[in-house]
Design a protein around this motif. Structure first.
Motif, PDB file in Angstrom:
ATOM      1  N   ILE A 177      -1.796  10.909   0.752  1.00 11.97           N
ATOM      2  CA  ILE A 177      -0.887  11.224   1.862  1.00 11.97           C
ATOM      3  C   ILE A 177      -1.434  10.660   3.171  1.00 11.97           C
ATOM      4  O   ILE A 177      -0.699  10.049   3.961  1.00 11.97           O
ATOM      5  CB  ILE A 177      -0.679  12.747   1.971  1.00 11.97           C
ATOM      6  CG1 ILE A 177       0.153  13.255   0.788  1.00 11.97           C
ATOM      7  CG2 ILE A 177       0.024  13.112   3.289  1.00 11.97           C
ATOM      8  CD1 ILE A 177       0.301  14.765   0.740  1.00 11.97           C
ATOM      9  N   CYS A 178      -2.733  10.850   3.413  1.00 12.32           N
ATOM     10  CA  CYS A 178      -3.356  10.330   4.634  1.00 12.32           C
ATOM     11  C   CYS A 178      -3.277   8.802   4.699  1.00 12.32           C
ATOM     12  O   CYS A 178      -2.914   8.224   5.734  1.00 12.32           O
ATOM     13  CB  CYS A 178      -4.813  10.787   4.720  1.00 12.32           C
ATOM     14  SG  CYS A 178      -5.031  12.563   4.930  1.00 12.32           S
ATOM     15  N   LEU A 179      -3.597   8.153   3.580  1.00  9.21           N
ATOM     16  CA  LEU A 179      -3.558   6.681   3.555  1.00  9.21           C
ATOM     17  C   LEU A 179      -2.138   6.160   3.729  1.00  9.21           C
ATOM     18  O   LEU A 179      -1.923   5.165   4.432  1.00  9.21           O
ATOM     19  CB  LEU A 179      -4.147   6.170   2.244  1.00  9.21           C
ATOM     20  CG  LEU A 179      -5.660   6.347   2.045  1.00  9.21           C
ATOM     21  CD1 LEU A 179      -6.065   5.893   0.654  1.00  9.21           C
ATOM     22  CD2 LEU A 179      -6.429   5.575   3.106  1.00  9.21           C
ATOM     23  N   THR A 180      -1.180   6.820   3.085  1.00  8.71           N
ATOM     24  CA  THR A 180       0.211   6.387   3.197  1.00  8.71           C
ATOM     25  C   THR A 180       0.718   6.551   4.617  1.00  8.71           C
ATOM     26  O   THR A 180       1.423   5.683   5.151  1.00  8.71           O
ATOM     27  CB  THR A 180       1.106   7.174   2.226  1.00  8.71           C
ATOM     28  OG1 THR A 180       0.591   7.034   0.894  1.00  8.71           O
ATOM     29  CG2 THR A 180       2.536   6.660   2.258  1.00  8.71           C
ATOM     30  N   TRP A 181       0.350   7.674   5.253  1.00  8.09           N
ATOM     31  CA  TRP A 181       0.753   7.891   6.640  1.00  8.09           C
ATOM     32  C   TRP A 181       0.143   6.829   7.559  1.00  8.09           C
ATOM     33  O   TRP A 181       0.830   6.284   8.437  1.00  8.09           O
ATOM     34  CB  TRP A 181       0.330   9.283   7.083  1.00  8.09           C
ATOM     35  CG  TRP A 181       0.553   9.558   8.548  1.00  8.09           C
ATOM     36  CD1 TRP A 181      -0.396   9.789   9.489  1.00  8.09           C
ATOM     37  CD2 TRP A 181       1.813   9.597   9.237  1.00  8.09           C
ATOM     38  NE1 TRP A 181       0.180   9.981  10.720  1.00  8.09           N
ATOM     39  CE2 TRP A 181       1.540   9.863  10.599  1.00  8.09           C
ATOM     40  CE3 TRP A 181       3.137   9.432   8.826  1.00  8.09           C
ATOM     41  CZ2 TRP A 181       2.543   9.972  11.555  1.00  8.09           C
ATOM     42  CZ3 TRP A 181       4.143   9.544   9.789  1.00  8.09           C
ATOM     43  CH2 TRP A 181       3.849   9.813  11.128  1.00  8.09           C
ATOM     44  N   MET A 182      -1.126   6.509   7.357  1.00 10.00           N
ATOM     45  CA  MET A 182      -1.775   5.459   8.144  1.00 10.00           C
ATOM     46  C   MET A 182      -1.106   4.109   7.900  1.00 10.00           C
ATOM     47  O   MET A 182      -0.936   3.307   8.824  1.00 10.00           O
ATOM     48  CB  MET A 182      -3.256   5.387   7.800  1.00 10.00           C
ATOM     49  CG  MET A 182      -4.062   6.586   8.264  1.00 10.00           C
ATOM     50  SD  MET A 182      -5.736   6.630   7.565  1.00 10.00           S
ATOM     51  CE  MET A 182      -6.407   5.092   8.191  1.00 10.00           C
ATOM     52  N   VAL A 209       0.832  -1.205   0.000  1.00 13.13           N
ATOM     53  CA  VAL A 209       0.000   0.000   0.000  1.00 13.13           C
ATOM     54  C   VAL A 209       0.867   1.256   0.000  1.00 13.13           C
ATOM     55  O   VAL A 209       0.588   2.227  -0.713  1.00 13.13           O
ATOM     56  CB  VAL A 209      -0.953   0.001   1.212  1.00 13.13           C
ATOM     57  CG1 VAL A 209      -1.644   1.359   1.371  1.00 13.13           C
ATOM     58  CG2 VAL A 209      -1.996  -1.102   1.072  1.00 13.13           C
ATOM     59  N   THR A 210       1.946   1.229   0.774  1.00 16.81           N
ATOM     60  CA  THR A 210       2.835   2.392   0.847  1.00 16.81           C
ATOM     61  C   THR A 210       3.503   2.664  -0.494  1.00 16.81           C
ATOM     62  O   THR A 210       3.609   3.822  -0.937  1.00 16.81           O
ATOM     63  CB  THR A 210       3.914   2.169   1.925  1.00 16.81           C
ATOM     64  OG1 THR A 210       3.275   1.949   3.187  1.00 16.81           O
ATOM     65  CG2 THR A 210       4.823   3.388   2.048  1.00 16.81           C
ATOM     66  N   LEU A 211       3.944   1.608  -1.165  1.00 14.40           N
ATOM     67  CA  LEU A 211       4.596   1.774  -2.467  1.00 14.40           C
ATOM     68  C   LEU A 211       3.610   2.303  -3.507  1.00 14.40           C
ATOM     69  O   LEU A 211       3.951   3.196  -4.302  1.00 14.40           O
ATOM     70  CB  LEU A 211       5.190   0.435  -2.927  1.00 14.40           C
ATOM     71  CG  LEU A 211       6.395  -0.068  -2.121  1.00 14.40           C
ATOM     72  CD1 LEU A 211       6.795  -1.470  -2.587  1.00 14.40           C
ATOM     73  CD2 LEU A 211       7.576   0.891  -2.255  1.00 14.40           C
ATOM     74  N   ILE A 212       2.393   1.748  -3.502  1.00 20.64           N
ATOM     75  CA  ILE A 212       1.372   2.246  -4.432  1.00 20.64           C
ATOM     76  C   ILE A 212       1.051   3.704  -4.122  1.00 20.64           C
ATOM     77  O   ILE A 212       0.886   4.536  -5.020  1.00 20.64           O
ATOM     78  CB  ILE A 212       0.104   1.381  -4.364  1.00 20.64           C
ATOM     79  CG1 ILE A 212       0.401  -0.053  -4.819  1.00 20.64           C
ATOM     80  CG2 ILE A 212      -1.012   1.978  -5.230  1.00 20.64           C
ATOM     81  CD1 ILE A 212      -0.764  -1.011  -4.649  1.00 20.64           C
ATOM     82  N   GLY A 213       0.958   4.019  -2.822  1.00 23.76           N
ATOM     83  CA  GLY A 213       0.691   5.389  -2.414  1.00 23.76           C
ATOM     84  C   GLY A 213       1.774   6.347  -2.872  1.00 23.76           C
ATOM     85  O   GLY A 213       1.480   7.474  -3.299  1.00 23.76           O
ATOM     86  N   ALA A 214       3.037   5.906  -2.808  1.00 21.58           N
ATOM     87  CA  ALA A 214       4.145   6.757  -3.259  1.00 21.58           C
ATOM     88  C   ALA A 214       4.037   7.028  -4.761  1.00 21.58           C
ATOM     89  O   ALA A 214       4.268   8.157  -5.221  1.00 21.58           O
ATOM     90  CB  ALA A 214       5.474   6.084  -2.935  1.00 21.58           C
ATOM     91  N   TYR A 215       3.656   5.997  -5.523  1.00 18.14           N
ATOM     92  CA  TYR A 215       3.490   6.193  -6.969  1.00 18.14           C
ATOM     93  C   TYR A 215       2.335   7.146  -7.264  1.00 18.14           C
ATOM     94  O   TYR A 215       2.463   8.030  -8.120  1.00 18.14           O
ATOM     95  CB  TYR A 215       3.240   4.852  -7.660  1.00 18.14           C
ATOM     96  CG  TYR A 215       2.797   5.017  -9.098  1.00 18.14           C
ATOM     97  CD1 TYR A 215       3.712   5.375 -10.088  1.00 18.14           C
ATOM     98  CD2 TYR A 215       1.452   4.847  -9.450  1.00 18.14           C
ATOM     99  CE1 TYR A 215       3.309   5.546 -11.396  1.00 18.14           C
ATOM    100  CE2 TYR A 215       1.047   5.023 -10.761  1.00 18.14           C
ATOM    101  CZ  TYR A 215       1.979   5.369 -11.740  1.00 18.14           C
ATOM    102  OH  TYR A 215       1.571   5.552 -13.034  1.00 18.14           O
TER     103      TYR A 215
END
Length: 280
Positions: free
Chosen positions: A169-174, A76-82
């Motif tokens: 940003i919110c989802l990646t932080w979570m 999820v974090t990697l997808i969020g970064a993209y």
């Protein structure tokens, strides 16, 4: 059923996002993945962990579940970064998203999340979901729906990537916070909510207990915490060692939520000096 529904929603939102040129729809798809990955990890852990042939042996699938959850959150974090990169790049490119499609899929997502929340809630805890994470889950598709209306009204190509980046940003932080929590559980083998020092203090506060050492904690499942410990009983209270054990077990169960308890009772003469309590 709920897991399949969210997976289908993720696929539908992903396809719709590509067709609409929308970052917010992709963020909503990511939100569904963020919700469903821990549940998938739990199922994978139960399916892949080797069942015990003897029912008297307690099962422990925590490490498999934790590892699978950690991989899911990292994904999820990697997808969020993209998506963050893609969304910020849209600020400098004139790509007009399809507002009508965003509104349609955003509204469908709102309806689906509301239906899932109601379906997953029985009459016994009918009020619980209104104050739970289900409200947070609903806020993302609502934001997508409102974004679609704004795009239709103002014909702005900035609104969609802007709201999408904020959601990402919110989802990646979570997700990062969840990774930290999961990694701690993986390394310590115990839930974050359990404070070893407090547990030891409660054991020492039981009448008849002189000391404790060789204390170990681990989490056997999502809601099953275990402890084993050596408990030193005052020599004069040794005849009531079983009653002391019962009192300790009651304290650990009622006040600490520990359900699997193994205690070795001993008198001071048998205590080994080099065995220390947790963390010493």
């Amino acid at each position: 059923m709920v897991i399949m529904a969210r997976l289908m929603m993720s696929i539908l939102l992903g396809i719709g996002a590509i067709a609409a040129g929308s970052i917010t729809l992709l963020a909503d798809a990511l939100n569904n993945l963020f919700i469903v990955f821990p549940k998938i990890a739990s199922i994978v852990a139960r399916k892949t962990s080797q069942p015990q042939e003897d029912e008297r042996i307690a099962e422990n699938y925590l490490r498999v579940e934790t590892a699978a959850t950690l991989i899911g959150h990292m994904t999820v974090t990697l997808i969020g970064a993209y998506l963050f990169y893609e969304g910020t790049e849209r600020f400098f490119r004139t790509i007009q998203p399809n507002g009508l499609l965003i509104v349609t899929l955003g509204g469908l997502s709102v309806a689906a999340n509301l239906a899932i929340a109601l379906f997953a809630t029985n009459e016994k805890n009918a009020k619980r979901w209104r104050s739970s994470s289900n409200l947070i889950n609903l806020s993302v598709p609502i934001a997508v729906f409102v974004t679609g209306i704004s795009v239709m009204l103002y014909q702005s190509h900035i609104l969609d990537p802007l709201i999408g980046v904020i959601i990402v940003i919110c989802l990646t932080w979570m997700s990062i916070k969840s990774q930290i929590h999961t990694f701690r559980t993986f390394t310590d083998g115990r839930p974050d909510t359990l404070v070893p020092g407090d547990v030891i203090k409660r054991i020492l506060a039981v009448e008849g207990v002189a000391d404790t050492h060789h204390v170990h904690f681990w989490q056997m499942g999502r809601h099953q915490t275990a402890i084993d410990a050596h408990v030193v009983v005052n020599s004069g209270d040794w005849s009531g060692a079983e009653a002391i054990r019962d009192r300790i077990e009651a304290v650990l169960l009622l006040h600490c939520g520990i359900t699997h308890i193994t205690l070795e009772m001993e008198v001071p003469d048998r205590e080994e000096d080099e065995m220390n309590i947790y963390g010493s």
